[in-house]
Write a protein that holds these residues in place. Sequence first.
Motif, PDB file in Angstrom:
ATOM      1  N   GLU A 179     -21.362 -22.129 -17.845  1.00  0.00           N
ATOM      2  CA  GLU A 179     -22.545 -22.708 -17.210  1.00  0.00           C
ATOM      3  C   GLU A 179     -23.575 -23.194 -18.230  1.00  0.00           C
ATOM      4  O   GLU A 179     -24.315 -24.139 -17.972  1.00  0.00           O
ATOM      5  CB  GLU A 179     -23.145 -21.694 -16.219  1.00  0.00           C
ATOM      6  CG  GLU A 179     -22.188 -21.479 -15.044  1.00  0.00           C
ATOM      7  CD  GLU A 179     -22.676 -20.486 -13.996  1.00  0.00           C
ATOM      8  OE1 GLU A 179     -23.721 -19.839 -14.217  1.00  0.00           O
ATOM      9  OE2 GLU A 179     -21.990 -20.369 -12.949  1.00  0.00           O
ATOM     10  N   ASP A 188     -13.137 -30.478 -20.604  1.00  0.00           N
ATOM     11  CA  ASP A 188     -13.255 -29.276 -19.758  1.00  0.00           C
ATOM     12  C   ASP A 188     -12.253 -28.198 -20.169  1.00  0.00           C
ATOM     13  O   ASP A 188     -12.551 -27.001 -20.112  1.00  0.00           O
ATOM     14  CB  ASP A 188     -13.070 -29.636 -18.280  1.00  0.00           C
ATOM     15  CG  ASP A 188     -14.358 -30.152 -17.652  1.00  0.00           C
ATOM     16  OD1 ASP A 188     -15.436 -29.942 -18.279  1.00  0.00           O
ATOM     17  OD2 ASP A 188     -14.296 -30.774 -16.582  1.00  0.00           O
ATOM     18  N   THR A 201     -17.752 -25.977  -8.183  1.00  0.00           N
ATOM     19  CA  THR A 201     -17.716 -24.531  -8.353  1.00  0.00           C
ATOM     20  C   THR A 201     -16.299 -24.067  -8.628  1.00  0.00           C
ATOM     21  O   THR A 201     -15.367 -24.422  -7.912  1.00  0.00           O
ATOM     22  CB  THR A 201     -18.236 -23.850  -7.061  1.00  0.00           C
ATOM     23  OG1 THR A 201     -19.586 -24.281  -6.846  1.00  0.00           O
ATOM     24  CG2 THR A 201     -18.215 -22.346  -7.193  1.00  0.00           C
ATOM     25  N   SER A 229     -21.992 -26.762 -19.556  1.00  0.00           N
ATOM     26  CA  SER A 229     -21.494 -27.808 -18.649  1.00  0.00           C
ATOM     27  C   SER A 229     -22.279 -27.769 -17.345  1.00  0.00           C
ATOM     28  O   SER A 229     -23.167 -26.939 -17.162  1.00  0.00           O
ATOM     29  CB  SER A 229     -20.009 -27.564 -18.332  1.00  0.00           C
ATOM     30  OG  SER A 229     -19.872 -26.451 -17.461  1.00  0.00           O
ATOM     31  N   ASP A 230     -21.898 -28.650 -16.421  1.00  0.00           N
ATOM     32  CA  ASP A 230     -22.523 -28.632 -15.097  1.00  0.00           C
ATOM     33  C   ASP A 230     -21.694 -27.826 -14.105  1.00  0.00           C
ATOM     34  O   ASP A 230     -22.032 -27.736 -12.929  1.00  0.00           O
ATOM     35  CB  ASP A 230     -22.684 -30.063 -14.559  1.00  0.00           C
ATOM     36  CG  ASP A 230     -23.695 -30.843 -15.380  1.00  0.00           C
ATOM     37  OD1 ASP A 230     -24.613 -30.201 -15.941  1.00  0.00           O
ATOM     38  OD2 ASP A 230     -23.539 -32.072 -15.494  1.00  0.00           O
ATOM     39  N   HIS A 231     -20.588 -27.258 -14.549  1.00  0.00           N
ATOM     40  CA  HIS A 231     -19.751 -26.456 -13.641  1.00  0.00           C
ATOM     41  C   HIS A 231     -20.423 -25.123 -13.347  1.00  0.00           C
ATOM     42  O   HIS A 231     -21.142 -24.580 -14.179  1.00  0.00           O
ATOM     43  CB  HIS A 231     -18.379 -26.206 -14.261  1.00  0.00           C
ATOM     44  CG  HIS A 231     -17.633 -27.455 -14.615  1.00  0.00           C
ATOM     45  ND1 HIS A 231     -17.175 -28.332 -13.665  1.00  0.00           N
ATOM     46  CD2 HIS A 231     -17.292 -27.973 -15.816  1.00  0.00           C
ATOM     47  CE1 HIS A 231     -16.568 -29.346 -14.267  1.00  0.00           C
ATOM     48  NE2 HIS A 231     -16.634 -29.147 -15.571  1.00  0.00           N
ATOM     49  N   GLU A 232     -20.088 -24.624 -12.172  1.00  0.00           N
ATOM     50  CA  GLU A 232     -20.599 -23.313 -11.789  1.00  0.00           C
ATOM     51  C   GLU A 232     -19.396 -22.392 -11.616  1.00  0.00           C
ATOM     52  O   GLU A 232     -18.345 -22.826 -11.132  1.00  0.00           O
ATOM     53  CB  GLU A 232     -21.340 -23.448 -10.455  1.00  0.00           C
ATOM     54  CG  GLU A 232     -22.221 -22.276 -10.124  1.00  0.00           C
ATOM     55  CD  GLU A 232     -22.768 -22.397  -8.694  1.00  0.00           C
ATOM     56  OE1 GLU A 232     -22.693 -21.394  -7.977  1.00  0.00           O
ATOM     57  OE2 GLU A 232     -23.212 -23.516  -8.325  1.00  0.00           O
TER      58      GLU A 232
END
Length: 312
Positions: free
Chosen positions: A27, A227, A2, A30-33
């Motif tokens: 979001e 990223d 996160t 990617s898999d980031h929150e």
Amino acid sequence: DTWRYAFEEALDEVQGVFAQKFKEEVEANSDHEVQLFPFGTLGESDNILEQTQSGILQFVNQSPGFTGALIPEAQVFLVPYLLPEDEQQLYSFFRDSEAINGIFPELYAEQGLELLTMYPEGEVMVTSNRPIAAPADFDDVKVRVMTNPLLVSSYQAFGATPTPLPWGEVYGGLQTGIIDGHENPAFFIESTRTFEVQEHITRLGHNNFTTALMANKDFFDGLSEEDQQLIRNATDAAFEHILEYQQGLTEASLEAIEAAKPSITVTTLSEEERAPFRATTEQVEATFLEIGGPRAQEVLDQMKADLEAAGS
Ligand code: 6CS
């Protein structure tokens, strides 16, 4: 994982709309929150910047109106009548500026911050209880400004008594008469309801509100190239989105204010009336060169070259 992102406004205000688009893009790709912290949830503007410098937060949106105390060169965005009123010129300046894309990232990096973008939030107007048409009307009028020395100089040159305060003290200050007025874009005057405790809105045409998105530099440098690109893409998408979002926003906000409070006056000063305010530019620029840090001259020269290239 996160990523924590704080900003100086509410979710449905310009910085919040920008932040929501950024979050959506990150979001979706990617898999980031991204966890958003609107104004007030983590303190005032200065608090969220410090939290980002120390790495508690990964992202912060803070305006040069506050950052200027830390990075004196950033005060250039408070020189009156420097940025153009014409929207297309303004937007092309923000897109292509060498000062914003080349010089400022170096200055922010010295403070542990990765400058991702700067963007405009809208024409700045003055609210007051007394009608303002000339510098003499500002006599003894305590105008709240952001905590920025150059903004203080600028309002002194306008003939007012500037009072620097963090945002959280403004509504109460206007209510109790600690301050008599303030400056902000129309959307913000409307959404924060400061018009309720003011009688007049005056359009001096002296500035557009600039703000900036930054990341903690160690965090950003430690990310994979993929990223970093994700963040740059999300920033670009939010930038374009926020310019589009602002189409017609100033006029719609003024209409909403006038509908909610028919007694309020909204006055656009004529070029003739603006002339004495405009005449302060040279003096405020000279002050900027004195207090704007070691690279003030370079920044001002580059800004002017960028503005010329943008056609203003
Ligand atoms: O005047 C202020 O302090 C605030 N104005 C705007 C448009 N955004 C955030 C800032 O805190």
